[in-house]
Design an enzyme around this catalytic site. Sequence first.
Site, short mmCIF file in Angstrom:
data_model
loop_
_atom_site.label_atom_id
_atom_site.label_comp_id
_atom_site.label_asym_id
_atom_site.label_seq_id
_atom_site.Cartn_x
_atom_site.Cartn_y
_atom_site.Cartn_z
N ASP A 165 -12.73 -4.10 7.47
CA ASP A 165 -12.45 -2.86 6.75
C ASP A 165 -12.39 -1.70 7.76
O ASP A 165 -13.35 -1.46 8.49
CB ASP A 165 -13.55 -2.60 5.71
CG ASP A 165 -13.19 -1.49 4.74
OD1 ASP A 165 -12.20 -0.78 4.98
OD2 ASP A 165 -13.91 -1.34 3.73
N CYS A 167 -8.01 4.56 1.67
CA CYS A 167 -8.33 3.15 1.95
C CYS A 167 -7.12 2.23 2.03
O CYS A 167 -7.05 1.37 2.89
CB CYS A 167 -9.35 2.63 0.93
SG CYS A 167 -8.72 2.39 -0.74
N HIS A 195 -11.13 -0.34 -4.14
CA HIS A 195 -11.21 -0.15 -2.70
C HIS A 195 -10.46 -1.29 -2.03
O HIS A 195 -10.58 -2.46 -2.42
CB HIS A 195 -12.66 -0.13 -2.22
CG HIS A 195 -12.79 0.03 -0.73
ND1 HIS A 195 -12.14 1.02 -0.03
CD2 HIS A 195 -13.48 -0.69 0.20
CE1 HIS A 195 -12.42 0.91 1.26
NE2 HIS A 195 -13.23 -0.12 1.42
N TYR A 213 -10.11 8.64 -6.96
CA TYR A 213 -10.26 7.19 -7.12
C TYR A 213 -11.56 6.68 -6.52
O TYR A 213 -11.99 5.55 -6.80
CB TYR A 213 -9.05 6.47 -6.52
CG TYR A 213 -9.13 6.19 -5.04
CD1 TYR A 213 -9.56 4.96 -4.56
CD2 TYR A 213 -8.78 7.17 -4.09
CE1 TYR A 213 -9.62 4.69 -3.19
CE2 TYR A 213 -8.85 6.92 -2.74
CZ TYR A 213 -9.26 5.68 -2.30
OH TYR A 213 -9.34 5.43 -0.95
#
Length: 736
Positions: free
Chosen positions: A364, A282, A341, A525
């Site tokens: 995103d 990300c 994130h 994560y």
Amino acid sequence: FMDVGGHGPTFGPLRTILPTLNVGPDEVNTPQHSTHLYASDHLIVRRGQEFQLKVTFDRPYKPSDDQFAVEFVIGGSPQYSKGTYIPVSVAKDRQSPWAGRVVDSTDNVVTVGITPAPDCIVGKWRTYVAVVTPYGIRRTRRDESRDLYVLFNAWATGDSVFLDDADEREECVLNEVGVIYHGAYDDMSERPWNFGQFDYGVLDACLFIMDKAAMPITNRGDAIKVARKASAMLNSHDDDGVLVGNWSGDYTYGVAPTSWTGSTEILLNYSSSKTPVCYAQCWVYAAVFNTFLRCLGIPARVVTNFFSAHDNDGNLKTDVILDENGRIDKHRTKDSIWNYHCWNECYMSRPDLPQGFGGWQAVDATPQETSDGMYRCGPASVQAIKHGQICFPFDAPFLFAEVNSDVVFYSRNPRDGTLDPVKVNSSHVGRMVVTKVPGQDARRDITDQYKFPEGSPEERTVLEKAEEYGCHREKATPPEADVELDMPLMEVRVGDDFELKLEFNNTSDQARTVDVYVSGNVVYYTGVTSSEFLFKTPRVILDPKKAEKQVMEVRSQDYMRKLVEQANLHFIATGKVKETGQIITSMRVVTLHTPKLSVEVGHIMLHTPNSLEEMMVTVEFTNPFKFNLEDVYVRVEGPGVMPPKYKHYSPVDVKGGPFGPPFPVVHDQLLRLAHIEGELVVLAPHCQFSDLLPIGCLIVVGDQAYHCCVISKLNDGVGVMFGHAVVGEQGEQEAY
């Protein structure tokens, strides 16, 4: 610029001298347009703001008799009606979408001021000069050196990306380096990043991304459409975009996401190979997306949401399923909560939405869910997310859930499989949203821009509003247990033994017995479990109005061999109160602190006037473990002074370091030597043929004896090296 009939003037026709249409970078345009940082041979300007061109004719220009226009063309089939062919006349009686005027006319040189429309197409424009003669219109020939780039303009009030805050504008358009936050909200780490939006070739790479997406030229002046298209193209799902995502831990066929330090190499690799670059997670998607937006002139920043919900059911619940004893049923628990994130915000007006929903928009590029058939997300108004107006485009419900989901614990009835809510945690998800402070290496908490305070009347109103638009949440409110459970913050280094503490507090007037399940897991994560390394089932007896502490030893040998990248441990404790049947829970993410790298910058080695300065950088790492480290890769990048360099070390012995010889770093003055002629003497210690360091059109070489190589600079590149020289103490070249 159309042919004009009738007789021409009695004097000779006006003609341009082709080589003297000046549209290259200069000292007037680039500083005024804040484009002076771009490494480019072409003029780069921002729309909605005047720039100047110089046109040289074969005689002095006479405004009353002569007619000419500067023409700008973009795309394969330019048309005036589509805004891809723009003729700009300096005559007051001729209208043009772009304003034009004569700024100065001296001898045969005319300085023309041109103001692109604030909503014009962003991209690379071809430039011509057209002159009316008695024989029709004559144009200059195609010359690539006269092409110019037009970008979005955050300084122009008429542009959709206008940003009035000067500090934010400086940070979100012009800052080439930044910090991306990761880890845990109460134990945060920083990841430096070189965005490199001004590096040579990056602007062309960003325009190539829109070409690869087959984005219509006419849409490229619309910041909303550009951001939405790029959110799809930055990932490789369904369109062969820039980056391949990989969360498996196996990066054999590419670069591990944690190894990237900047965007430039990724974008240049993509534009040259025309194939997706491996690999990303990300923060890499967000960082490269940030480069794309800033390079084109759209204000942008990377934000990090800690405890970000990824809900598989499209509602406002992250479901955790417990069995009848209060233990987590891992097979039936499908939703995940990412430890953090990263996504982007870009600043623009939203004429497609009601007033008040412009400004920062969330976008995103990480491929999570499809939107209109493609993996993309946004732009979604941050104001709309905060106020629950998730009916507005684009993808607001998904982003709303990432910061507002409730963690709902369900107890599963073993007889009929029904689920009963036993606890709702409404404050865990979206615990903190942060970004970088403009002009400072510090973080800024922007959680209040995404949500109202937990438990406030405004928050309740927002959640009700979101429900009206189809976001379902758990309405049941199980009674609060009279036993509280907490796991305090722990700061732990990789390889350390440590104690896990569980603190119980009985708030009732009666004794309580709690059967507790404690699970410790190595996790990615993203919250996905890699392996379980700890499981204990203590029984805790609590006296009325008393607190009790349970301590569990966690040994490094239990988790070290199971660690995955980013070294995250996730502990979750669930318990069932025997007397009341109430469920208590507590969760804690422990981000293990990795050993630090030490970076030492050496002294300047040349001090003579007009000399090229070089310094040495030493990267040092001490292995603190009781075992050797194998296959250690070191990646060093110096924005503006050194391209990415790689070193491989294996093994790194116990207590071993530093990492070999220093890395040579050449002062960025070298980057300005593109037009030198003849020979150049430079100093570059530690040379091997495998370590040639390209700097623009030069190759800097030397050896560990601090010898210098003389390099012949040719018009088409670098010539052969010949001879050696030694720089004496006074900086003078001596024979060798």
